[in-house]
Design a protein around this motif. Structure first.
Motif, mmCIF file in Angstrom:
data_model
loop_
_atom_site.group_PDB
_atom_site.id
_atom_site.type_symbol
_atom_site.label_atom_id
_atom_site.label_comp_id
_atom_site.label_asym_id
_atom_site.label_seq_id
_atom_site.Cartn_x
_atom_site.Cartn_y
_atom_site.Cartn_z
ATOM 1 N N PRO A 1 0.787 -1.221 0.000
ATOM 2 C CA PRO A 1 0.000 0.000 0.000
ATOM 3 C C PRO A 1 0.816 1.266 0.000
ATOM 4 C CG PRO A 1 0.034 -0.983 2.182
ATOM 5 C CD PRO A 1 0.676 -1.962 1.255
ATOM 6 N N LEU A 2 2.004 1.214 0.579
ATOM 7 C CA LEU A 2 2.786 2.426 0.675
ATOM 8 C C LEU A 2 3.985 2.383 -0.240
ATOM 9 C CD1 LEU A 2 2.882 3.077 4.500
ATOM 10 C CD2 LEU A 2 1.257 3.888 2.830
ATOM 11 N N ALA A 3 4.121 3.396 -1.044
ATOM 12 C CA ALA A 3 5.324 3.471 -1.860
ATOM 13 C C ALA A 3 6.544 3.628 -0.976
ATOM 14 C CB ALA A 3 5.224 4.645 -2.830
ATOM 15 N N LEU A 4 6.361 4.171 0.216
ATOM 16 C CA LEU A 4 7.489 4.424 1.097
ATOM 17 C C LEU A 4 7.659 3.358 2.158
ATOM 18 C CD1 LEU A 4 6.247 5.533 4.048
ATOM 19 C CD2 LEU A 4 5.578 7.390 2.559
ATOM 20 N N ALA A 5 6.765 2.383 2.243
ATOM 21 C CA ALA A 5 6.846 1.411 3.327
ATOM 22 C C ALA A 5 8.049 0.502 3.208
ATOM 23 C CB ALA A 5 5.570 0.574 3.386
ATOM 24 N N ALA A 6 8.631 0.438 2.025
ATOM 25 C CA ALA A 6 9.816 -0.397 1.867
ATOM 26 C C ALA A 6 11.020 0.189 2.573
ATOM 27 C CB ALA A 6 10.133 -0.572 0.384
ATOM 28 N N VAL A 7 10.883 1.433 3.016
ATOM 29 C CA VAL A 7 11.995 2.058 3.726
ATOM 30 C C VAL A 7 12.046 1.464 5.125
ATOM 31 C CG1 VAL A 7 13.018 4.233 4.478
ATOM 32 C CG2 VAL A 7 11.622 4.173 2.426
ATOM 33 N N ALA A 8 12.774 0.391 5.269
ATOM 34 C CA ALA A 8 12.850 -0.269 6.567
ATOM 35 C C ALA A 8 13.732 0.507 7.517
ATOM 36 C CB ALA A 8 13.386 -1.681 6.406
ATOM 37 N N ALA A 9 14.733 1.168 6.997
ATOM 38 C CA ALA A 9 15.617 1.981 7.828
ATOM 39 C C ALA A 9 16.339 2.962 6.931
ATOM 40 C CB ALA A 9 16.628 1.093 8.553
ATOM 41 N N LEU A 10 16.942 3.926 7.536
ATOM 42 C CA LEU A 10 17.687 4.891 6.758
ATOM 43 C C LEU A 10 18.925 4.263 6.167
ATOM 44 C CD1 LEU A 10 17.612 7.968 9.096
ATOM 45 C CD2 LEU A 10 16.486 7.730 6.912
ATOM 46 N N ARG B 1 -9.531 8.251 -7.289
ATOM 47 C CA ARG B 1 -9.728 8.430 -8.731
ATOM 48 C C ARG B 1 -9.446 9.874 -9.139
ATOM 49 N NH1 ARG B 1 -15.473 8.008 -11.809
ATOM 50 N NH2 ARG B 1 -14.706 8.013 -13.965
ATOM 51 N N GLN B 2 -9.884 10.842 -8.330
ATOM 52 C CA GLN B 2 -9.655 12.249 -8.641
ATOM 53 C C GLN B 2 -8.173 12.590 -8.627
ATOM 54 O OE1 GLN B 2 -11.695 14.919 -9.486
ATOM 55 N NE2 GLN B 2 -13.244 13.349 -9.806
ATOM 56 N N THR B 3 -7.428 11.995 -7.702
ATOM 57 C CA THR B 3 -6.003 12.295 -7.579
ATOM 58 C C THR B 3 -5.146 11.388 -8.460
ATOM 59 O OG1 THR B 3 -5.905 10.843 -5.628
ATOM 60 C CG2 THR B 3 -6.216 13.203 -5.240
ATOM 61 N N LYS B 4 -5.805 10.500 -9.211
ATOM 62 C CA LYS B 4 -5.116 9.562 -10.111
ATOM 63 C C LYS B 4 -4.118 8.689 -9.344
ATOM 64 C CE LYS B 4 -5.548 12.739 -14.060
ATOM 65 N NZ LYS B 4 -6.875 12.207 -14.395
ATOM 66 N N THR B 5 -4.599 8.191 -8.198
ATOM 67 C CA THR B 5 -3.735 7.358 -7.361
ATOM 68 C C THR B 5 -4.338 5.971 -7.130
ATOM 69 O OG1 THR B 5 -4.710 8.364 -5.373
ATOM 70 C CG2 THR B 5 -2.661 9.305 -6.199
ATOM 71 N N MET B 6 -5.139 5.512 -8.060
ATOM 72 C CA MET B 6 -5.623 4.134 -7.991
ATOM 73 C C MET B 6 -4.445 3.231 -8.352
ATOM 74 S SD MET B 6 -9.037 4.118 -7.371
ATOM 75 C CE MET B 6 -9.810 2.748 -8.224
ATOM 76 N N ARG B 7 -3.990 2.432 -7.394
ATOM 77 C CA ARG B 7 -2.732 1.708 -7.568
ATOM 78 C C ARG B 7 -2.869 0.226 -7.867
ATOM 79 N NH1 ARG B 7 0.672 3.971 -2.343
ATOM 80 N NH2 ARG B 7 1.374 5.923 -3.284
ATOM 81 N N THR B 8 -3.916 -0.392 -7.385
ATOM 82 C CA THR B 8 -3.978 -1.851 -7.446
ATOM 83 C C THR B 8 -5.294 -2.334 -8.020
ATOM 84 O OG1 THR B 8 -4.974 -2.119 -5.248
ATOM 85 C CG2 THR B 8 -2.566 -1.916 -5.342
ATOM 86 N N GLN C 1 1.585 12.110 -6.704
ATOM 87 C CA GLN C 1 0.777 10.888 -6.684
ATOM 88 C C GLN C 1 1.298 9.878 -5.677
ATOM 89 O OE1 GLN C 1 0.704 9.695 -10.791
ATOM 90 N NE2 GLN C 1 -0.869 11.181 -11.336
ATOM 91 N N THR C 2 2.568 9.947 -5.334
ATOM 92 C CA THR C 2 3.100 9.051 -4.309
ATOM 93 C C THR C 2 2.545 9.423 -2.943
ATOM 94 O OG1 THR C 2 5.144 8.652 -5.531
ATOM 95 C CG2 THR C 2 5.198 8.246 -3.170
ATOM 96 N N SER C 3 2.653 10.688 -2.580
ATOM 97 C CA SER C 3 2.184 11.100 -1.253
ATOM 98 C C SER C 3 0.671 10.951 -1.129
ATOM 99 C CB SER C 3 2.601 12.547 -0.972
ATOM 100 O OG SER C 3 2.046 13.442 -1.918
ATOM 101 N N TRP C 4 -0.043 11.334 -2.176
ATOM 102 C CA TRP C 4 -1.491 11.194 -2.126
ATOM 103 C C TRP C 4 -1.907 9.717 -2.100
ATOM 104 C CZ3 TRP C 4 -5.608 13.797 -0.825
ATOM 105 C CH2 TRP C 4 -5.538 15.188 -0.763
ATOM 106 N N GLY C 5 -1.234 8.896 -2.888
ATOM 107 C CA GLY C 5 -1.553 7.478 -2.868
ATOM 108 C C GLY C 5 -1.300 6.861 -1.505
#
Length: 437
Positions: A19-28, A269-276, A240-244
Motif C-alpha cells: 500500500p505504501l510506496a514508502l513502506a519499503a523504507v525499513a531503515a535509513l 480516482r480524482q487524484t489519479k492514485t488508484m494503484r492496485t 501521486q506518491t504522497s497522495w496514494g
C-alpha cells in the motif's frame, strides 16, 4: 440470467498489496562500514609549526608517522602505536592530532569504533576546525549509531543540530536512535515536534523526515499518527506518491463500510492514485452497477486501460453487463426520479437516492441542490450528506464551499473528509498533484 455483484472469490482484503510506496523504507541508509564523509576527509595530522605540541608527543608521533608512510602500511602496527601516542599527548594540540591518527587508522581498518574514538578525542581537544565541528559531531553520531550506542547517537546528533549542522538530516538520527530501541512512540513524538516547529518557523519540512516518520507510524500500527503524517506528506509534497500513500493508509487503517469506501476511492480516482486491482475491484463493488451504472462503467474502463483490471474476469463482465442494462433504465426514469426527489413531500430516502445518482453522472449542480435539501431533513446522516455535498461542490470548482462542507464532517468519516478538504484546498490554490517519480 441473474447477475451477482458479489464475487465468488474471497472478499476483498482491505490491506492492499504494497500500500505504501514508502513502506519499503525499513531503515535509513545510514553510514556503512566506512567512516562518514566528515571523518574520511584526509587530514595531515603532522603537528603544525604554530601548534603547541609537547616533546614527548612529537617523538611518539614520529614513530607513528614512519609506520603510516610505509609503502605498505602495517595496520596492526599502527593500531598498536595508538595507545602510546595518546598517552604521550599532553596539550590540546597533542590530543587533537592523536585523535586524527585514530581516525586515520580506523578508516584504513574499517573500524567504526576506532573512528569514533578518534573523533571524540578530536572534539574533546577543543582544537578541531570550528568550521567543521558540526560535521565532525554529526559523523560521531553516525558512528555511534553503527556501534548501536543509541544514547550516544542522540547526544551527538542533537549537538550537531545545535551547532547548525543540517546536511544528512541529523534529526532523523535522533529519531532512529529511538526506533532502534523499539521506542517508536518517542521517536515519532520527536519528529512530530520537530516538524511542527519547522512549520511554525516558516521553514521547509524535510521530505525524508516526513516519509520516515510516516513509514514507522504505519508499520508500528500507530494509525492516528500515520493518518496525521500522511496528510502532512500530501500537503507539503503533493504528488501521486504522497497522495496514494495517504489514501492507502486511510483505507488500511479504517473500518469503513461501503458508502465510506466509495467516497474514499472517488478521491483516489480524482487524484489519479488508484494503484492496485483491489482498489478498482472494490470501487466497482461498492459503487454497485445496479445503483451507479455510469460510474461503474467508467471505473471499469479506466482499470482495464491501466492494466489493473482484466475485462474478461467474470465479476467484471457481470458488472459491465448489469451497468449497461441499468443505463437504459436510467435514461427513461431519471427525469421522473429527479422530479419525485424535488417534490415538497419527498422522503429523505428518495432525495438521497436521486442526489447519489446525479452525482455519479457528473451532474453536480443538481446533486448539490438535493444534498443541501437532504441536510435539512430529519434523520439525515449528516456526515455522509456533507461529504457528498462537498464532492458535488468540488465537481463544479466551488472549492471554498466544498471545504466548508467537508469541515463539518465528524465521526469515522472525518478522516475521509479531511483528505477531501486538503484536495480542494490544493485545487483552489492551483496546486498540481505531480506524477509519481
Amino acid at each position: 440470467m441473474t447477475f451477482s455483484l458479489r464475487r465468488t472469490a474471497k472478499p476483498l482484503a482491505r490491506h492492499l498489496a504494497s500500500p505504501l510506496a514508502l513502506a519499503a523504507v525499513a531503515a535509513l541508509g545510514l553510514a556503512g562500514a566506512h567512516a562518514p564523509a566528515a571523518a574520511q576527509k584526509k587530514e595531515k595530522p603532522a603537528p603544525a609549526a604554530k601548534a603547541n605540541h609537547s616533546k614527548e608527543f612529537i617523538a611518539a608521533y614520529r614513530s607513528f608517522e614512519t609506520l603510516s608512510k610505509a609503502a605498505t602500511p602495517d595496520v596492526a602496527a599502527m593500531r598498536a602505536a595508538l595507545p602510546g601516542l595518546l598517552a604521550a599527548a599532553k596539550t590540546p594540540d597533542d590530543r587533537h592530532v592523536a585523535g586524527q591518527a585514530h581516525v586515520q587508522v580506523g578508516n584504513t581498518a574499517k573500524d567504526p569504533a576506532l573512528q569514533l574514538a578518534g573523533l571524540e578525542t578530536m572534539l574533546a581537544s577543543g582544537r578541531a576546525d570550528p568550521a567543521r565541528v558540526g560535521a565532525l559531531t554529526f559523523a560521531a553520531a553516525q558512528l555511534a549509531y553503527q556501534g548501536k550506542d543509541y544514547d550516544k547517537t542522540r547526544t551527538y546528533a542533537q549537538k550537531a543540530i545545535e551547532l547548525g549542522h543540517t546536511q544528512g538530516d541529523p534529526q532523523l538520527f535522533v529519531a532512529e536512535s529511538y526506533f532502534a530501541q523499539n521506542r517508536q512512540a518517542e521517536g515519532l513524538q520527536y519528529l512530530s515536534d520537530m516538524i511542527a516547529a519547522q512549520r511554525n518557523a516558516g521553514k521547509p519540512v524535510s521530505e525524508a523526515v516526513l516519509k520516515r516518520a510516516l513509514a514507522v507510524a504505519y508499520n508500528a500500527k500507530l494509525y492516528p499518527q500515520a493518518r496525521e503524517l500522511s496528510i502532512a506528506y500530501a500537503r507539503d509534497f503533493p504528488n501521486q506518491t504522497s497522495w496514494g500513500d495517504a489514501i492507502a493508509i486511510a483505507i488500511n487503517s479504517g473500518r469503513f463500510q461501503p458508502p465510506e469506501m466509495l467516497d474514499l476511492l472517488r478521491l483516489a480516482r480524482q487524484t489519479k492514485t488508484m494503484r492496485t486491482d483491489q482498489q478498482y475491484l472494490e470501487y466497482v463493488e461498492t459503487a454497485d452497477a445496479r445503483r451507479l451504472p455510469a460510474e461503474v462503467l467508467a471505473v471499469i474502463d479506466e482499470g482495464v486501460a491501466a492494466r489493473q483490471l482484466n475485462g474478461n474476469q467474470q465479476f467484471i463482465k457481470d458488472a459491465r453487463a448489469l451497468a449497461n442494462a441499468r443505463l437504459k433504465t436510467d435514461r427513461t426514469e431519471l427525469a421522473a426520479f429527479q422530479r419525485d426527489a424535488q417534490a415538497p413531500n419527498a422522503k429523505l430516502v428518495t432525495v438521497m437516492a436521486a442526489a447519489d445518482t446525479l452525482l455519479s453522472y457528473g451532474r453536480y449542480a443538481e446533486a448539490e441542490a438535493l444534498y443541501a435539501r437532504a441536510a435539512t431533513m430529519p434523520g439525515a446522516n449528516q456526515p455522509l450528506v456533507m461529504t457528498r455535498l462537498g464532492i458535488a461542490q468540488a465537481g463544479q470548482g466551488k472549492y471554498e464551499p466544498a471545504k466548508a462542507s467537508f469541515d463539518k464532517v465528524d465521526g469515522p468519516r472525518k478522516q475521509i473528509a479531511d483528505l477531501w478538504a486538503l484536495y480542494v484546498t490544493q485545487r483552489a490554490a492551483g496546486t498540481v498533484i505531480a506524477p509519481a517519480a
